[in-house]
Write a protein that holds these residues in place. Sequence first.
Motif, short mmCIF file in Angstrom:
data_model
loop_
_atom_site.label_atom_id
_atom_site.label_comp_id
_atom_site.label_asym_id
_atom_site.label_seq_id
_atom_site.Cartn_x
_atom_site.Cartn_y
_atom_site.Cartn_z
N VAL B 129 0.84 -1.20 0.00
CA VAL B 129 0.00 0.00 0.00
C VAL B 129 0.88 1.25 0.00
N VAL B 130 2.05 1.13 0.64
CA VAL B 130 3.01 2.25 0.61
C VAL B 130 3.52 2.46 -0.81
N TYR B 131 3.84 1.36 -1.48
CA TYR B 131 4.25 1.45 -2.88
C TYR B 131 3.16 2.11 -3.71
N GLY B 132 1.91 1.77 -3.43
CA GLY B 132 0.79 2.31 -4.19
C GLY B 132 0.75 3.83 -4.09
N PHE B 133 0.87 4.34 -2.87
CA PHE B 133 0.85 5.79 -2.72
C PHE B 133 2.11 6.43 -3.25
N PHE B 134 3.23 5.71 -3.16
CA PHE B 134 4.47 6.18 -3.77
C PHE B 134 4.26 6.38 -5.27
N ALA B 135 3.57 5.42 -5.89
CA ALA B 135 3.30 5.52 -7.33
C ALA B 135 2.38 6.70 -7.62
N LEU B 136 1.30 6.80 -6.85
CA LEU B 136 0.28 7.82 -7.12
C LEU B 136 0.78 9.23 -6.84
N LEU B 137 1.47 9.40 -5.73
CA LEU B 137 1.79 10.75 -5.27
C LEU B 137 3.20 11.19 -5.60
N PHE B 138 4.08 10.26 -5.98
CA PHE B 138 5.45 10.65 -6.27
C PHE B 138 5.82 10.36 -7.74
N VAL B 139 5.58 9.12 -8.17
CA VAL B 139 6.02 8.74 -9.52
C VAL B 139 5.12 9.41 -10.57
N THR B 140 3.80 9.37 -10.35
CA THR B 140 2.90 9.93 -11.36
C THR B 140 3.19 11.41 -11.63
N PRO B 141 3.32 12.27 -10.59
CA PRO B 141 3.63 13.68 -10.89
C PRO B 141 4.90 13.85 -11.70
N ILE B 142 5.92 13.04 -11.42
CA ILE B 142 7.16 13.13 -12.19
C ILE B 142 6.90 12.73 -13.64
N LEU B 143 6.17 11.60 -13.80
CA LEU B 143 5.88 11.12 -15.15
C LEU B 143 5.06 12.15 -15.92
N GLN B 144 4.17 12.86 -15.20
CA GLN B 144 3.32 13.84 -15.88
C GLN B 144 4.14 14.97 -16.47
N LYS B 145 5.31 15.22 -15.89
CA LYS B 145 6.18 16.26 -16.46
C LYS B 145 6.87 15.76 -17.72
N ILE B 146 7.09 14.42 -17.78
CA ILE B 146 7.79 13.85 -18.93
C ILE B 146 6.81 13.51 -20.04
N VAL B 147 5.70 12.87 -19.66
CA VAL B 147 4.70 12.45 -20.64
C VAL B 147 3.55 13.45 -20.59
N PRO B 148 3.41 14.29 -21.60
CA PRO B 148 2.34 15.29 -21.55
C PRO B 148 0.95 14.64 -21.60
N GLY B 149 0.02 15.19 -20.84
CA GLY B 149 -1.36 14.71 -20.87
C GLY B 149 -1.57 13.40 -20.15
#
Lengths: 270, 302
Positions: B129-149
């Motif tokens: 569950v920690v990994y899940g929030f790591f993905a949602l709140l940390f990895v996704t915002p970073i990816l959103q900067k790289i992958v537009p939209g």
Amino acid sequence: MDAQVKFSLRDAPHEMIERAVKVRAENVNVFYGAKQALKDVNVGIPERGVMAFIGPSGCGKTTFLRCINRMNDTIAIAKVTGRIVIDGENINDRKVDVVELRSRIGMVFQKPNPFPKSIFENVAYGPRIHGLATSKSALEEIVVSSLKRAGLFDEVKERLHDAGTGLSGGQQQRLCIARAIAVEPEIILMDEPCSALDPIATARIEELMEELAKIYTIVIVTHSMQQAARVSQRTAFFHLGNLVEDGPTDVIFNNPKDKRTQDYITGRFG
Amino acid sequence: MASRLSAAQRRRIRIRERIIESALFLAATSSVLVTGGIVFVLLYESAAFFEHVPVITFLTDTVWTPLFADPRYGIMPLLCGTLVSTLVALAVAAPLGLTAALYLSEFAGPRVREFIKPTLELLSGVPTVVYGFFALLFVTPILQKIVPGLPGFNMLSAGIVIGIMIIPYVASLSEDAMRAVPQGLRDASYGLGATKLETAVKVVLPAATSGVAAAFVLGISRAVGETMIVAIAAGTQPNLTLDPREPAATITAFIVQVALGDLPHGSLPYQSIFAAGLMLFLLTLAFNIFSFWLRARYREVY
């Protein structure tokens, strides 16, 4: 030490042959951690021909063999001091490229250790990593000629692409010899190459050594004194990390200078 | 020879041995029985499900909406979600896990290895569950900067983090397989003048193929069965797509989503959980059989 060593050949025992020294060890010491495995070894190994290292277990003969191609480098706790000069170059020098050095020195191990690859790929491994063959046909030629020189080709020519590990023990060892000579080494080190083999396979390897000794400098570590007497022109006797004496094989076996050598030869210990 | 024990004593010993043996047997068979029971329940409830929904429809329909007024039961969207997140995870874990294993087995000194390997294995102790929030709140915002939209829920982020999660399994098991390669093969390679890298890549790795493949398959099994990370980071909306940038539900995410709601026992949506579970079970079973076959096929005789 002279730049030449003298020895007699088995078929002409009274004729002394002179050979240039290919490998010369000067004050070689080896430590495994705090334990000293070799003490001040000085010896010359003649070019072409077979030199045998004999002695009881743990006497340092294999350790010394592994100094010649710096295989002790792969053991983290091993420390080697002294000079080992091959063709005028001290191989313990920092500047020496170990990879290049080992490509000039083939090694055959106690236990046959073919790679879990095909017979062809086993022999082709060395030439491939050193870029010795420029084309596929050149590589095939190297593989075939190496297998022929190792006396294995006729037995395996129908199944070059079968696994090398599927061969018998003696065939595997000859495959390992073919693999070693495929990179055209100048020296071949053999660490008890027949200890895992039956007498017939042993005889084949010994014949092969005699053949190979016409071109290569062969150093063999052996537990079998009969084998040393059969295949070598010069013999060195090791005991408790000391090189006790070395000389023409017939002298070492028939007229040794040191009492320890005499005791070992006559079976009083070992 | 006269026995030092009386007949009664001998009898007591025999009975005690018999009881202990039975207790051990029960302990050994209980896990088999439980597995059998789970498979039975899966099959039983799924059979009821498949009475209403033909298997063909289940496998070929492209819409999964069991809770809608007009329910459709096509497993494809969930299967795609599982497949895509697993592939992304593998794309992360395979190269990283393998290089880590090669480094630990062939290059690292004993002290470095003794530090890195337990640290790596610590990763597998992090709750998912920690990994899940790591993905949602940390990895996704970073990816959103790289992958537009990139949407807030997406399989890419979930897959990457699943990949990070399974690296320890892949690395640790691959390293075990590589270390099991006999030293004689390395010596042979070094003796021929091969470098460490050549020896690692051309001798050790091929010789450890079967073990490395088994490590990968175990990693895949873990990725396929992973629930929390995908449920949190990839969303719970079934979506038939192979594009990792999109949100999608996996089989496990559906099960956890629906199982939390209050579904009437014995209803068709309730049974659909078991059908999806059966699908998951068959998938991991197939992977396990595949790993078995791999090991048998590529097992090296040293």
